[in-house]
Design an enzyme around this catalytic site. Structure first.
Site, mmCIF file in Angstrom:
data_model
loop_
_atom_site.group_PDB
_atom_site.id
_atom_site.type_symbol
_atom_site.label_atom_id
_atom_site.label_comp_id
_atom_site.label_asym_id
_atom_site.label_seq_id
_atom_site.Cartn_x
_atom_site.Cartn_y
_atom_site.Cartn_z
ATOM 1 N N ASN A 169 0.722 -1.039 -0.082
ATOM 2 C CA ASN A 169 -0.004 -0.144 -0.009
ATOM 3 C C ASN A 169 0.828 1.141 0.026
ATOM 4 O OD1 ASN A 169 -1.752 2.102 0.511
ATOM 5 N ND2 ASN A 169 -2.267 1.303 2.496
ATOM 6 N N LYS A 211 0.143 4.316 -0.155
ATOM 7 C CA LYS A 211 -0.622 5.329 0.301
ATOM 8 C C LYS A 211 -0.316 6.504 -0.639
ATOM 9 C CE LYS A 211 0.134 3.516 4.877
ATOM 10 N NZ LYS A 211 0.014 3.530 6.477
ATOM 11 N N HIS A 232 -9.527 1.265 4.693
ATOM 12 C CA HIS A 232 -8.404 1.519 5.261
ATOM 13 C C HIS A 232 -8.625 2.326 6.634
ATOM 14 C CE1 HIS A 232 -4.130 2.479 6.353
ATOM 15 N NE2 HIS A 232 -3.925 1.420 5.707
ATOM 16 N N GLU A 292 -7.048 4.782 7.793
ATOM 17 C CA GLU A 292 -6.776 6.277 7.500
ATOM 18 C C GLU A 292 -7.974 6.710 6.793
ATOM 19 O OE1 GLU A 292 -3.027 5.696 5.675
ATOM 20 O OE2 GLU A 292 -2.144 5.056 7.303
ATOM 21 N N GLU A 298 -5.684 -4.962 10.488
ATOM 22 C CA GLU A 298 -4.638 -3.850 10.944
ATOM 23 C C GLU A 298 -4.884 -3.246 12.168
ATOM 24 O OE1 GLU A 298 -2.519 -2.880 6.906
ATOM 25 O OE2 GLU A 298 -4.374 -1.476 6.978
ATOM 26 N N GLY A 323 2.165 2.174 10.816
ATOM 27 C CA GLY A 323 2.959 3.456 10.383
ATOM 28 C C GLY A 323 3.672 3.866 11.912
ATOM 29 N N SER A 349 3.255 -2.107 10.047
ATOM 30 C CA SER A 349 4.791 -2.008 10.202
ATOM 31 C C SER A 349 5.339 -3.621 10.297
ATOM 32 C CB SER A 349 5.052 -1.676 11.901
ATOM 33 O OG SER A 349 4.569 -0.513 12.064
HETATM 34 C C1 PEP Z 1 -0.910 0.082 5.713
HETATM 35 O O1 PEP Z 1 -0.814 0.958 5.144
HETATM 36 O O2 PEP Z 1 -1.861 -0.423 5.708
HETATM 37 C C2 PEP Z 1 0.201 -0.157 6.696
HETATM 38 C C3 PEP Z 1 0.173 -1.380 7.436
HETATM 39 O O3 PEP Z 1 1.352 0.614 6.666
HETATM 40 P P1 PEP Z 1 2.661 0.206 7.623
HETATM 41 O O4 PEP Z 1 3.432 -1.039 7.075
HETATM 42 O O5 PEP Z 1 3.570 1.549 7.153
HETATM 43 O O6 PEP Z 1 2.408 0.036 9.004
#
Ligand code: PEP
Length: 255
Positions: free
Chosen positions: A9, A11, A96, A98, A168, A174, A214
């Protein structure tokens, strides 16, 4: 046997020029992938065309980061399912955290987007996960169950086979903080049980449940090695060709 799915992803990173550079790096390391591993990148809308062009001859697929739930019309700034399908996408990230947090996404709109994705043969990657407060107050199982049930409302027994779930935990996205392999497995098992109750054992066993939060080369093996962890949704580490390829290599090693 379920394949592993490794999905990047990006983003709001990488316009077409930066996308080309990242894709060149990725292709130079990993244009062929083991048949038991699916690999996907989800660039921002403006770079989807570039990704489809670069990845045309590789085993890496392209997805989008969002989809609008109407077919077309006066929805300034939105992108429809038919546009994504026509552009060469076969997956789309839906709900997501976000988008839920910053753009007013609700369980109801997530469900509408899931339905629209399926209509266009785009496999929705449905994101669910609890906040730190919800985990601390021990409501995380209930939160995730409610999110899944709402997101999958009116999704039929045949449609569910094209759905991917991504667990998630918001506190791990992040932040550099990762769920432990045991925490991930425990929640993934819970999710599979919910899917069993909704769609039966056979369907639940066939559905990919990804972990996101992460994930990086240093922790990917332990996470992906869990019985009910069927891949990763990877943000930060997917922006580095070497790290993302390394995670793909780990997945290939485990299948
Ligand atoms: C994500 O964007 O879904 C995500 C898990 O980001 P990160 O790996 O940076 O934590």
């Amino acid at each position: 046997m379920r394949k592993l799915l490794i999905a990047g992803n990006w983003k709001m990173n990488c316009g077409p020029y930066d996308a080309a550079e990242l894709l060149e790096g990725l292709i130079s390391q990993k244009s062929e992938v083991d048949e038991n591993v699916d690999v996907l990148v989800c660039p921002p809308f403006v770079s989807i065309g570039m990704a489809v062009k670069y990845l045309y001859d590789t085993d890496i697929q392209v997805g989008a980061q969002n989809i609008h739930f109407e077919e077309n019309g006066a929805y300034t700034g939105e992108i429809s399912g038919s546009m994504l399908a026509e552009s060469g996408c076969n997956y789309v990230i839906v709900g997501h955290s976000e988008r839920r947090q910053y753009f007013g996404e609700t369980d109801e709109t997530v469900n509408k987007r899931v339905k629209k994705s399926l209509e266009h043969k785009l496999a929705p990657i449905v994101c669910v996960g609890e906040s730190l407060d919800q985990r601390k107050s021990d409501t995380h199982h209930e939160v995730v169950e409610n999110q899944i049930k709402a997101a999958l409302e009116h999704v039929s027994n045949s449609e569910i086979l094209d759905v991917v779930i991504a667990y998630e935990p918001i506190w791990a996205i992040g932040t550099g903080e990762t769920a432990s392999p045991e925490q991930a497995q425990e929640m993934h098992k819970h999710i599979r049980n919910i899917l069993t109750n909704l769609y039966g054992d056979e369907a639940a066993e066939a559905i990919n449940i990804l972990y996101g939060g992460s994930m990086k080369p240093a922790n990917a093996r332990d996470l992906l090695d869990q019985k009910d962890v069927d891949g990763g949704l990877i943000g930060g580490a997917s922006l580095d060709a070497e790290s993302f390829s390394e995670i793909i290599n780990i997945a290939e090693d485990l299948v």
